[in-house]
Design an enzyme around this catalytic site. Sequence first.
Site, PDB file in Angstrom:
ATOM      1  N   PHE A  16     -29.755  27.863  30.084  1.00 55.76           N
ATOM      2  CA  PHE A  16     -30.758  26.847  29.758  1.00 55.76           C
ATOM      3  C   PHE A  16     -30.539  25.561  30.559  1.00 55.76           C
ATOM      4  O   PHE A  16     -31.460  25.061  31.222  1.00 55.76           O
ATOM      5  CB  PHE A  16     -30.706  26.572  28.253  1.00 55.76           C
ATOM      6  CG  PHE A  16     -31.584  25.454  27.778  1.00 55.76           C
ATOM      7  CD1 PHE A  16     -32.934  25.434  28.071  1.00 55.76           C
ATOM      8  CD2 PHE A  16     -31.045  24.416  27.021  1.00 55.76           C
ATOM      9  CE1 PHE A  16     -33.753  24.389  27.627  1.00 55.76           C
ATOM     10  CE2 PHE A  16     -31.846  23.380  26.570  1.00 55.76           C
ATOM     11  CZ  PHE A  16     -33.196  23.369  26.881  1.00 55.76           C
TER      12      PHE A  16
ATOM     13  N   ALA B  25     -21.405  26.792  31.989  1.00 54.10           N
ATOM     14  CA  ALA B  25     -21.206  28.083  31.335  1.00 54.10           C
ATOM     15  C   ALA B  25     -20.303  27.931  30.109  1.00 54.10           C
ATOM     16  O   ALA B  25     -19.331  27.175  30.128  1.00 54.10           O
ATOM     17  CB  ALA B  25     -20.586  29.077  32.311  1.00 54.10           C
ATOM     18  N   ALA B  26     -20.640  28.646  29.058  1.00 55.96           N
ATOM     19  CA  ALA B  26     -19.852  28.581  27.820  1.00 55.96           C
ATOM     20  C   ALA B  26     -20.273  29.706  26.892  1.00 55.96           C
ATOM     21  O   ALA B  26     -21.339  30.306  27.048  1.00 55.96           O
ATOM     22  CB  ALA B  26     -20.041  27.246  27.125  1.00 55.96           C
TER      23      ALA B  26
ATOM     24  N   TYR C  46     -17.424  26.363  17.688  1.00 57.79           N
ATOM     25  CA  TYR C  46     -17.881  26.060  19.054  1.00 57.79           C
ATOM     26  C   TYR C  46     -17.414  24.666  19.462  1.00 57.79           C
ATOM     27  O   TYR C  46     -16.853  24.470  20.552  1.00 57.79           O
ATOM     28  CB  TYR C  46     -19.402  26.164  19.133  1.00 57.79           C
ATOM     29  CG  TYR C  46     -20.002  25.590  20.395  1.00 57.79           C
ATOM     30  CD1 TYR C  46     -19.898  26.276  21.606  1.00 57.79           C
ATOM     31  CD2 TYR C  46     -20.676  24.377  20.382  1.00 57.79           C
ATOM     32  CE1 TYR C  46     -20.449  25.760  22.772  1.00 57.79           C
ATOM     33  CE2 TYR C  46     -21.233  23.851  21.543  1.00 57.79           C
ATOM     34  CZ  TYR C  46     -21.110  24.545  22.725  1.00 57.79           C
ATOM     35  OH  TYR C  46     -21.657  24.021  23.881  1.00 57.79           O
TER      36      TYR C  46
END
Length: 323
Positions: A13, A71-72, A142
Amino acid sequence: MNKKILVTGSSGFIGGALVEHLVKRGFNTIGASRNNTFIHPLYTFYKISSLEQGADWSTPLHNVDTVVHCAARAHILKEKVKSPIDEFRKINVEATLQLAKQACKAGVKRFIFISSIGVLGDETKRGIAFNESMPEDPKAIYAISKLEAEKALKKFAKSSGLELVIIRPALVYDVHAPGNFSRLLKLADSILPLPFKGVKNRRALIYLPNLIELITSCLTQKEAVGGLFLASDGQSVPISEIISKLREGMGRKTNIFWFPNCIIKALATMLGKKRIYTQLFRSLDIDTEHTKLTLGWSPTIETKDALIMVGKQYKLSKKGIIK
């Protein structure tokens, strides 16, 4: 521009929007992800099959000046692993640190890490907005992994000389936003009347193009080095206004009514949806003055206008008029 930029998570995204923006701005841009979603003669893509510790980044890092690590592991709705926190740490902490070490070894000067406002907590209380000097208090796993990554990167940057920049954005939104905002879009597009009229909370958001401009400003400014920057549109709005502006853009009636907040909280708790209640009905306000003063950055599009635009785009995408 001569600077060579590597964007990880380039099909995601944020990363996807960033690589398109950088190419248009003339940056020598490289993307790394599992899939390629952007084709351009001035853009180079490298397929990275796994982010886990041990991944070899030597080829995409060749002659790179700056890495933007988007990125994750995120937006996991239904966990299928025995220990989610271990999986988050494997990708968001250990793999991130390994990337930074490989980047430093390859001669990369600057490493921009996209973290999360969640490292400061789920909500703000007593009308006090989050700022960059507040102690961290992450609740979600997270956010815990993002904070651990921040600390590991700071320690490494101090010993190696790598120019580290950390950005903690609020909830990032646009028509293709994943996670909670995607749920809000679907909720706004429903014909259901919603019990949000009496909610007086303040939720900070950041429109994706505003965040992309902030990241871009961190690529070249020396003032960004070693910085920790909170990011939002600058105006915090109640959930009732988020829904009403989205519905305005969708061409729908607002259709919001008053209902006792205490009953909504009790029902959410009974149904095991307390976290969703917190995200919708509690406040999360952000003070971005440090970011603005340090970088000379300010959001170009206000939240209310952006929400209306997103609502319009959502309806057009449902009709297949835009992707």
